[in-house]
Design a protein around this motif. Structure first.
Motif, short mmCIF file in Angstrom:
data_model
loop_
_atom_site.label_atom_id
_atom_site.label_comp_id
_atom_site.label_asym_id
_atom_site.label_seq_id
_atom_site.Cartn_x
_atom_site.Cartn_y
_atom_site.Cartn_z
N ARG A 92 39.37 -2.70 -59.29
CA ARG A 92 40.58 -3.40 -58.89
C ARG A 92 41.83 -2.76 -59.52
O ARG A 92 42.93 -2.95 -59.03
N LYS B 182 44.54 -0.97 -57.44
CA LYS B 182 45.61 -1.72 -56.77
C LYS B 182 45.48 -1.89 -55.25
O LYS B 182 45.94 -2.89 -54.72
N SER C 174 33.64 -1.49 -57.40
CA SER C 174 33.23 -2.76 -57.98
C SER C 174 33.18 -3.81 -56.89
O SER C 174 33.67 -3.60 -55.77
N THR D 231 24.57 -7.29 -58.07
CA THR D 231 24.37 -7.80 -56.71
C THR D 231 24.68 -6.74 -55.66
O THR D 231 24.71 -7.03 -54.47
N SER E 66 36.83 -2.95 -65.17
CA SER E 66 36.86 -3.56 -66.50
C SER E 66 35.53 -3.46 -67.23
O SER E 66 35.49 -3.39 -68.45
N GLN F 138 28.09 -8.07 -64.99
CA GLN F 138 27.36 -7.89 -63.72
C GLN F 138 27.55 -6.48 -63.18
O GLN F 138 26.69 -5.96 -62.48
N HIS F 139 28.68 -5.88 -63.47
CA HIS F 139 28.91 -4.51 -63.03
C HIS F 139 28.04 -3.57 -63.87
O HIS F 139 27.30 -2.74 -63.34
N ASN G 286 40.60 3.83 -68.16
CA ASN G 286 41.18 2.50 -68.05
C ASN G 286 42.40 2.41 -68.95
O ASN G 286 42.39 2.97 -70.06
C1 LIG Z 1 27.13 -13.79 -59.45
C2 LIG Z 1 28.05 -12.63 -59.69
C3 LIG Z 1 27.60 -11.37 -59.37
C4 LIG Z 1 28.45 -10.26 -59.56
N1 LIG Z 1 27.99 -9.03 -59.24
C5 LIG Z 1 28.80 -7.96 -59.42
C6 LIG Z 1 28.37 -6.64 -59.10
O1 LIG Z 1 27.26 -6.44 -58.64
N2 LIG Z 1 29.22 -5.61 -59.28
C7 LIG Z 1 30.49 -5.80 -59.77
O2 LIG Z 1 31.23 -4.80 -59.90
N3 LIG Z 1 30.91 -7.02 -60.08
C8 LIG Z 1 30.12 -8.10 -59.92
N4 LIG Z 1 30.58 -9.34 -60.21
C9 LIG Z 1 32.02 -9.49 -60.55
C10 LIG Z 1 32.34 -9.19 -61.99
O3 LIG Z 1 32.16 -10.36 -62.75
C11 LIG Z 1 33.79 -8.73 -62.12
O4 LIG Z 1 34.64 -9.71 -61.59
C12 LIG Z 1 34.09 -7.42 -61.43
O5 LIG Z 1 33.14 -6.44 -61.78
C13 LIG Z 1 35.47 -6.94 -61.81
O6 LIG Z 1 35.84 -5.84 -61.03
P1 LIG Z 1 36.90 -4.78 -61.54
O7 LIG Z 1 36.46 -4.25 -62.83
O8 LIG Z 1 37.15 -3.85 -60.43
O9 LIG Z 1 38.24 -5.66 -61.67
P2 LIG Z 1 38.97 -6.23 -62.95
O10 LIG Z 1 38.06 -6.98 -63.83
O11 LIG Z 1 40.19 -6.87 -62.44
O12 LIG Z 1 39.36 -4.92 -63.76
C14 LIG Z 1 40.34 -4.01 -63.39
C15 LIG Z 1 40.50 -3.04 -64.53
O13 LIG Z 1 41.40 -2.04 -64.15
C16 LIG Z 1 42.20 -1.70 -65.27
N5 LIG Z 1 43.45 -1.13 -64.76
C17 LIG Z 1 44.50 -1.76 -64.18
N6 LIG Z 1 45.45 -0.87 -63.84
C18 LIG Z 1 45.00 0.35 -64.22
C19 LIG Z 1 45.55 1.65 -64.17
N7 LIG Z 1 46.73 1.89 -63.61
N8 LIG Z 1 44.84 2.66 -64.67
C20 LIG Z 1 43.61 2.45 -65.24
N9 LIG Z 1 43.05 1.23 -65.31
C21 LIG Z 1 43.74 0.20 -64.82
C22 LIG Z 1 42.39 -3.01 -66.01
O14 LIG Z 1 42.69 -2.76 -67.37
C23 LIG Z 1 41.03 -3.67 -65.81
O15 LIG Z 1 40.15 -3.36 -66.90
C24 LIG Z 1 29.76 -10.45 -60.06
C25 LIG Z 1 30.18 -11.73 -60.41
C26 LIG Z 1 29.34 -12.81 -60.23
C27 LIG Z 1 29.82 -14.16 -60.63
#
Ligand SMILES: Cc1cc2nc3c(=O)[nH]c(=O)nc-3n(C[C@H](O)[C@H](O)[C@H](O)COP(=O)(O)OP(=O)(O)OC[C@H]3O[C@@H](n4cnc5c(N)ncnc54)[C@H](O)[C@@H]3O)c2cc1C
Ligand SMILES: Nc1ncnc2c1ncn2[C@@H]1O[C@H](COP(=O)(O)O)[C@@H](O)[C@H]1O
Lengths: 322, 246
Positions: free
Chosen positions: A207, A210, A232, A250, A265, A269-270, A284
């Motif tokens: 995420r 953006k 993710s 998942t 992040s 789960q990831h 990050n």
């Molecule tokens: C039942 C269940 C199952 C799940 N299964 C999975 C799964 O299989 N896979 C999965 O991925 N998730 C899964 N999730 C979701 C998981 O809990 C997280 O919500 C998800 O992994 C977060 O995705 P993210 O890291 O992309 O986003 P975020 O948590 O929003 O992280 C974004 C990151 O980007 C960084 N960032 C922001 N801007 C910049 C920049 N300009 N440069 C560098 N870094 C930056 C931030 O510091 C942050 O660390 C599950 C959740 C549940 C409840």
């Protein structure tokens, strides 16, 4: 008594996972003091498996089996097991093999253990080490039945050369009409793209990127590295990327040699789904992001600055090391 | 259409994993149990069939009395009836044999299970179940439509997806994609109240074989600290010379 291995091919060529399971099968055969036979479907160069210790290849040539069909392929594998008197069957962890193996297990009344990460720990009792709890743990599992099926986790055993002469035989299993009760209508697959399942390197975005418009730099980086792209869960939930790219508990499991997480992040789960990768890199801008605790190498900073730079430097590096 | 959703009761996805009894058992102490996420997607799709096409939805789980809260949650989400096969789910082959008995006796047209349970990651129950009953089976389903006794399915394959057609009765191994994330339901008060009135049939297991047994568990060795690098040159250098992955 022998060991049988199902080796997958695509357009006649063995997949990388086929060479890995062939290596595994010949190691098991050696452990048991027997030989390893492979079964392949529409493969062109069966003899290639000799490089990995396979002494006999049963190759099925059949136009009806051009497209993977779990039930028909399972029948072919079962017939090969019976013909060879095989006691151990080895398969890969590909999506197709995980579809096929339970069908074969039910037909042979065989215990099946998937996600196995090493050669059997012993053959009597017959036990194997596998991942469990989405890579948060390992189980040492005994297979109690006479016939045994092992699903080898991708990239866990590796390719081991052990050259023998492979005899390739035509094999014509008897297929039934009922095998074709499920019809493939359409396959939607980008030709020539490295898949997450087969990739040595996976470049993954979260995420932090953006929006979908920023994936160009992820694809660029993946291209230089010959890597597959992944994402993710929220990224695929929001439709920025296709569901098939979602990795994690998942999503698709990742067991590559190198996993590069960008703007992810590192939620539990990831991590559960990617931690089987050998080397993990995180990029990050938040030094507190949990992924730093799980990674081998990390860069704290803005992905929008780092990734294009990394791609440029990698191009230079590749040019020098080509 | 009569649908059966197979539900496995698993530790919440955020659970820390520990073992007990000399590392021979999973330590359930302090662990929150939930409907296996792959089954939750399947259950939600089953509710869609119920509401849009008029299906009856039963849920089944193989497990001891301690799994009842999980199966009650499925009833609160909207399943019509629940079945619990009263025995410990010791291995996939064993569970599939128990479920086969339920499917045979219940005359279901569609059995929805998950691609895998997120605890033991067996990924085998639906395939074994379908094969024991000689039913059609499709794994890693990301969408399913049913018209009369014809089903159109999308299955995930490595690197893409495949569209398939087949007929009922059918077993699927489902996963994310069957429904949108936003379609998942949290049981509301009314659902929870109604669930109390719904039938939860407890049945005794049939004689079945165990094909495997877990002897011991362990955890991955603790990881060393991350190496923070300042420049992309350093990163490339380490990946090439130290990690040897590029
Ligand atoms: C039942 C269940 C199952 C799940 N299964 C999975 C799964 O299989 N896979 C999965 O991925 N998730 C899964 N999730 C979701 C998981 O809990 C997280 O919500 C998800 O992994 C977060 O995705 P993210 O890291 O992309 O986003 P975020 O948590 O929003 O992280 C974004 C990151 O980007 C960084 N960032 C922001 N801007 C910049 C920049 N300009 N440069 C560098 N870094 C930056 C931030 O510091 C942050 O660390 C599950 C959740 C549940 C409840
Ligand atoms: N104890 C159980 N009771 C009911 N269904 C189960 C049970 N265990 C597994 N299943 C079903 O089978 C699917 C795959 O599980 P597994 O083969 O254990 O990975 C799950 O998603 C469930 O739908």
């Amino acid at each position: 008594m022998s060991v049988l291995v199902y080796t997958e091919s695509e357009n006649g060529k063995f997949k990388k996972n086929a060479l890995e399971v062939a290596s595994y099968a010949s190691a098991v055969a050696k452990q048991m003091g027997t030989t390893a036979t492979a079964i392949s479907v529409n493969a062109i160069e069966g003899a290639q498996l000799g490089t990995y210790g396979i002494s006999k290849v049963l190759n099925v040539t059949n136009d009806k089996l051009k497209i993977f069909n779990a039930k028909a392929y399972a029948d072919a594998v079962v017939e090969a097991v019976e013909k060879e008197g095989a006691t151990v069957l080895i398969v890969s962890s590909s999506t197709d093999s995980k579809f096929l193996a339970p069908i074969v297990a039910a037909k042979l009344k065989a215990g099946y253990v998937p996600n196995v990460v090493a050669a059997p720990e012993g053959t009597s009792p017959f036990s194997v080490k596998r991942t469990a709890f989405s890579n948060k743990g390992f189980a040492h599992t005994e297979i109690l039945t006479d016939k045994k099926i092992i699903g080898v986790s991708s990239n866990s055993f590796g390719l081991h050369e052990n050259k023998v002469n492979a005899v390739v035989e035509d094999f014509n299993p008897s297929l039934k009409d009922a095998d074709f009760a499920i019809k493939s209508v359409e396959i939607d697959k980008v030709a020539g793209k490295v898949t997450i399942a087969d990739a040595d390197i996976v470049v993954s975005g979260g995420r932090g990127l953006k929006g979908p418009e920023n994936w160009g730099m992820i694809e660029e980086l993946a291209k230089v590295l010959g890597a597959a792209t992944a994402c993710s869960k929220p990224v695929s939930d929001m439709g920025w990327r296709p569901h098939g790219e979602h990795v994690g508990q998942t999503g698709k499991p990742v067991a590559s040699n190198l996993y590069i997480a960008i703007g992810i992040s590192g939620a539990i789960q990831h991590l559960a789904g990617v931690s089987a990768s050998k080397v993990k890199v995180v990029i990050n801008n938040d030094p507190e992001a949990p992924f730093f605790k799980a990674a081998d190498y990390g860069m704290v900073g803005d992905a929008f600055e780092i990734v294009p730079k990394l791609t440029e430097k990698l191009k230079e590096f590749k040019a020098q090391n080509a | 259409m009569k649908i059966l959703v197979c539900i496995s009761n698993v530790p919440d996805t955020t659970s820390k994993i520990n073992f007990t009894d000399g590392d021979t058992k999973f330590d359930t102490n302090g662990v929150q149990f939930v409907i296996n996420p792959n089954d939750e997607f399947g259950l939600t799709r089953a509710m869609w069939f119920k509401e849009k096409q008029g299906a009856t939805v039963h849920v089944v789980t193989v497990g001891g009395a301690s799994v009842e809260p999980t199966i009650r949650k499925a009833l609160a989400i909207g399943a019509d009836e629940a079945i619990r096969v009263n025995t410990e789910p010791t291995d996939g082959f064993f569970v599939a044999q128990q479920l086969a008995e339920v499917v045979k006796n219940g005359g279901y047209d569609l059995v929805i299970a998950g691609r895998e349970s997120i605890d033991y990651n067996g990924g085998m129950v639906p395939g074994i179940l379908a094969t024991l009953l000689d039913m059609n089976f499709v794994n890693t389903c990301i969408s399913i439509e049913v018209e009369g006794n014809k089903a159109t399915i999308m299955r995930e394959i490595d690197g893409g997806k495949e569209k398939l057609t087949t007929s009922l009765p059918l077993v699927i191994g489902g996963q994310k994609g069957l429904v949108e994330e936003s379609d998942l339901r949290i049981p509301n008060m009314r659902g929870i109240m109604m669930a109390r009135q719904k039938k939860l049939n407890v049945i005794e297991p049939v004689q079945a074989i165990n094909a495997t047994t877990d002897l011991k568990f362990d955890k991955p060795a603790p990881k060393g600290a991350v190496k923070l690098v300042e420049s992309v040159d350093d990163l490339i250098n380490l990946l090439h010379n130290e990690a040897k992955v590029i």
